[in-house]
Design a protein around this motif. Structure first.
Motif, PDB file in Angstrom:
ATOM      1  N   VAL A   1      -5.635  16.796  85.976  1.00 55.88           N
ATOM      2  CA  VAL A   1      -7.059  17.165  86.040  1.00 55.88           C
ATOM      3  C   VAL A   1      -7.919  15.900  86.167  1.00 55.88           C
ATOM      4  CG1 VAL A   1      -8.965  18.193  84.745  1.00 55.88           C
ATOM      5  CG2 VAL A   1      -6.738  19.332  84.806  1.00 55.88           C
ATOM      6  N   ARG A   2      -7.549  14.869  85.396  1.00 59.58           N
ATOM      7  CA  ARG A   2      -8.314  13.609  85.479  1.00 59.58           C
ATOM      8  C   ARG A   2      -8.246  13.030  86.888  1.00 59.58           C
ATOM      9  NH1 ARG A   2      -6.384   8.767  84.960  1.00 59.58           N
ATOM     10  NH2 ARG A   2      -4.542   9.268  83.720  1.00 59.58           N
ATOM     11  N   ASN A   3      -7.051  13.035  87.472  1.00 64.32           N
ATOM     12  CA  ASN A   3      -6.909  12.544  88.844  1.00 64.32           C
ATOM     13  C   ASN A   3      -7.697  13.413  89.816  1.00 64.32           C
ATOM     14  OD1 ASN A   3      -3.385  11.502  88.629  1.00 64.32           O
ATOM     15  ND2 ASN A   3      -5.229  10.556  87.840  1.00 64.32           N
ATOM     16  N   ALA A   4      -7.681  14.734  89.562  1.00 62.82           N
ATOM     17  CA  ALA A   4      -8.348  15.663  90.487  1.00 62.82           C
ATOM     18  C   ALA A   4      -9.853  15.424  90.546  1.00 62.82           C
ATOM     19  CB  ALA A   4      -8.053  17.106  90.082  1.00 62.82           C
ATOM     20  N   ILE A   5     -10.414  14.930  89.448  1.00 66.31           N
ATOM     21  CA  ILE A   5     -11.855  14.639  89.490  1.00 66.31           C
ATOM     22  C   ILE A   5     -12.102  13.183  89.917  1.00 66.31           C
ATOM     23  CG2 ILE A   5     -12.472  16.409  87.801  1.00 66.31           C
ATOM     24  CD1 ILE A   5     -12.701  14.224  85.694  1.00 66.31           C
TER      25      ILE A   5
END
Lengths: 368, 114
Positions: A182-186
């Motif tokens: 999720v962190r990478n996705a944002i």
């Protein structure tokens, strides 16, 4: 044995801290590693690629996933579904790791696109960003268990035994993995990731994370629409309820062994296993051999083992034997700074190459 | 207009490497000369090529890798180069290899190096 009652000082395992600087200063980064001698022609034969074994294994793997998934869904609501989910979970949540690993090395298939497809599917199953982990695993092979360099060190001293125990059902590990996705996705890549991933690859990592998040979101929508838990039994949750085999085999790869050495015989473990575990694990039980010669495909590792076993510490005879030697060593490492399980070599082996370790810091004084 | 020596670049010499038969078709061998290391390839048709000897990713000797058609695979990380052009073809390699001219003279493979 009598331990000093205080835990060893926590080491810095980040890739951008003092341990990283020390590893570079001492020549432990991208160092020359010991490897057993194998004639060039023999090694060429061992490294030769073939599509056939991995096509066979992948057809069986995906076929069993479909069949057991159908069984689990069909019998949902009765106890009969249980064995289907048990098998489905291991195929999804454990076998994915070895497929991710071998396809990531490019050694599963001869044909490149087959490796790429299996790598992407397995990366999703194991909840790993396919870009991040391709680069972190390259580093793991360059600097195996070199503190400050290797992003995949499983035992960070002093080892948190409870955390290792819970990893068999993986709630925290899966939570951490999802958090990274999720962190990478944002669009947020942390300092360690930026250390081992080239800048040009960062957009690919963010895109891959967004694809994973989109699939999980779609699963959630379907579950809400159907008012059913079953979609999560098929996608996502198997990474928790079926990951026990992945951790059972994965923890013994390096557990209790040395840090900051450049001889894989000191930091990796080979262990004989039953044929089912070897199929799920794709022969990564030959782990010293794999690290010495990472371009040898999984199906050739037993032959490689036969060729060099006289130059290696004796393989553990079983998974249980591996745990029997590993657990006391890991517990001792919690209290005794610098301790590691140094396994005896057979008389036929070349000695541990101490001269390769001449730059290694005095282990008894390790703190940072 | 005349070029200076610096503009011409370093002086190159033809250096003997090995006999033709010392390298199998679709294989590679290491050659060290003048403090540098090179990789000498023989393609499936029997033609010879040369590149710098270390992978541009992590300084691993390419002579231990696998030759697959026109490609050399790094023995450590599966990075691949086209050894005929030096082009990096597969992650984790991203920087091309330097290539060198080769020739065969009286059954001996030679490389043109500084």
């Amino acid at each position: 044995m009598a331990y000093d009652q205080s835990l060893v000082e926590k080491r810095d395992y980040s890739l951008t801290g003092p341990s990283a600087a020390r590893a570079l200063e001492l020549g432990l980064a991208s160092a020359e590693w010991y490897h057993s001698d194998i004639p060039r022609k023999v090694m060429k034969d061992l490294m030769a690629r073939s599509d056939q074994p991995a096509i066979r294994d992948t057809v069986i793997w995906l076929g069993l996933l479909v069949l057991t998934g159908i069984g689990g869904v069909y019998y949902w609501g009765s106890w009969v579904c249980l064995p289907f989910w048990v098998v489905y979970g291991v195929l999804y949540g454990s076998a994915c790791d070895s497929r991710w690993h071998e396809a990531g090395h490019g050694t599963a298939f001869r044909t490149g696109w087959m490796n790429d497809i299996v790598y992407q599917i397995a990366s999703f199953m194991v909840m790993r960003n396919p870009v991040n982990w391709r680069w972190s695993h390259a580093r793991h092979h360059t600097d195996t268990i070199i503190v400050g360099r290797d992003a995949e060190i499983g035992f960070m001293h002093p080892t948190n035994v409870w955390m290792k125990f819970q990893s068999f059902v993986s709630p925290l590990d899966a939570y951490q993995s999802l958090k990274v996705i999720v962190r990478n996705a944002i669009g947020n890549m942390n300092a360690d990731e930026r250390d081992y991933i080239p800048a040009a690859e960062i957009p690919k990592a963010i895109y891959a994370a967004r694809v994973h998040v989109a699939i999980y979101a779609a699963t959630l929508i379907v579950a809400l629409w159907l008012q059913s838990f079953v979609p999560f039994m098929l996608i996502g949750l198997p990474r928790l309820y079926g990951c026990w085999h992945m951790y059972m085999t994965g923890l013994i790869q390096h557990g209790g062994l040395a840090e900051d050495v450049v001889d894989h015989r000191l930091n990796s473990r080979t262990c004989y296993m039953n044929p089912i575990s070897r199929w799920i694990y794709w022969n990564m039980n030959y782990h010293v051999e794999h690290h010495m010669f990472p371009m040898v495909p999984y199906h050739a590792l037993p032959k490689l083992h036969e060729l060099i076993k006289d130059d290696l510490p004796m393989a553990c005879p079983s998974i249980w034997a591996a745990y029997a030697e590993m657990i006391p060593a890991v517990l001792r490492q919690r209290y005794e700074k610098g301790y590691y399980l140094r396994k005896d070599l057979p008389a036929t082996a070349r000695p541990y190459r101490e001269e390769l370790h001449q730059n290694v810091p005095d282990r008894s004084g390790m703190g940072a | 207009m005349c070029l200076t020596a610096a503009e011409w670049g370093p002086e190159m010499d033809w250096i003997p490497v090995c006999a033709v038969d010392d390298i199998d078709p679709e294989d590679v061998r290491r050659f060290d000369y003048g403090g540098a290391t090179y990789a000498i390839y023989r393609d499936p048709k029997g033609n010879f090529f040369a590149t710098s000897g270390l992978c541009s990713h992590e300084n691993v000797h390419l002579c231990d890798g696998l030759v697959l058609g026109d490609h050399i695979e790094c023995p450590k990380h599966n990075g691949r180069f086209n050894y005929k052009t030096g082009a990096a073809q597969r992650a984790p390699v991203t920087v091309n290899l330097k290539t060198y001219s080769t020739r065969v003279l009286n059954g001996t493979v030679e490389i043109e190096v500084p």
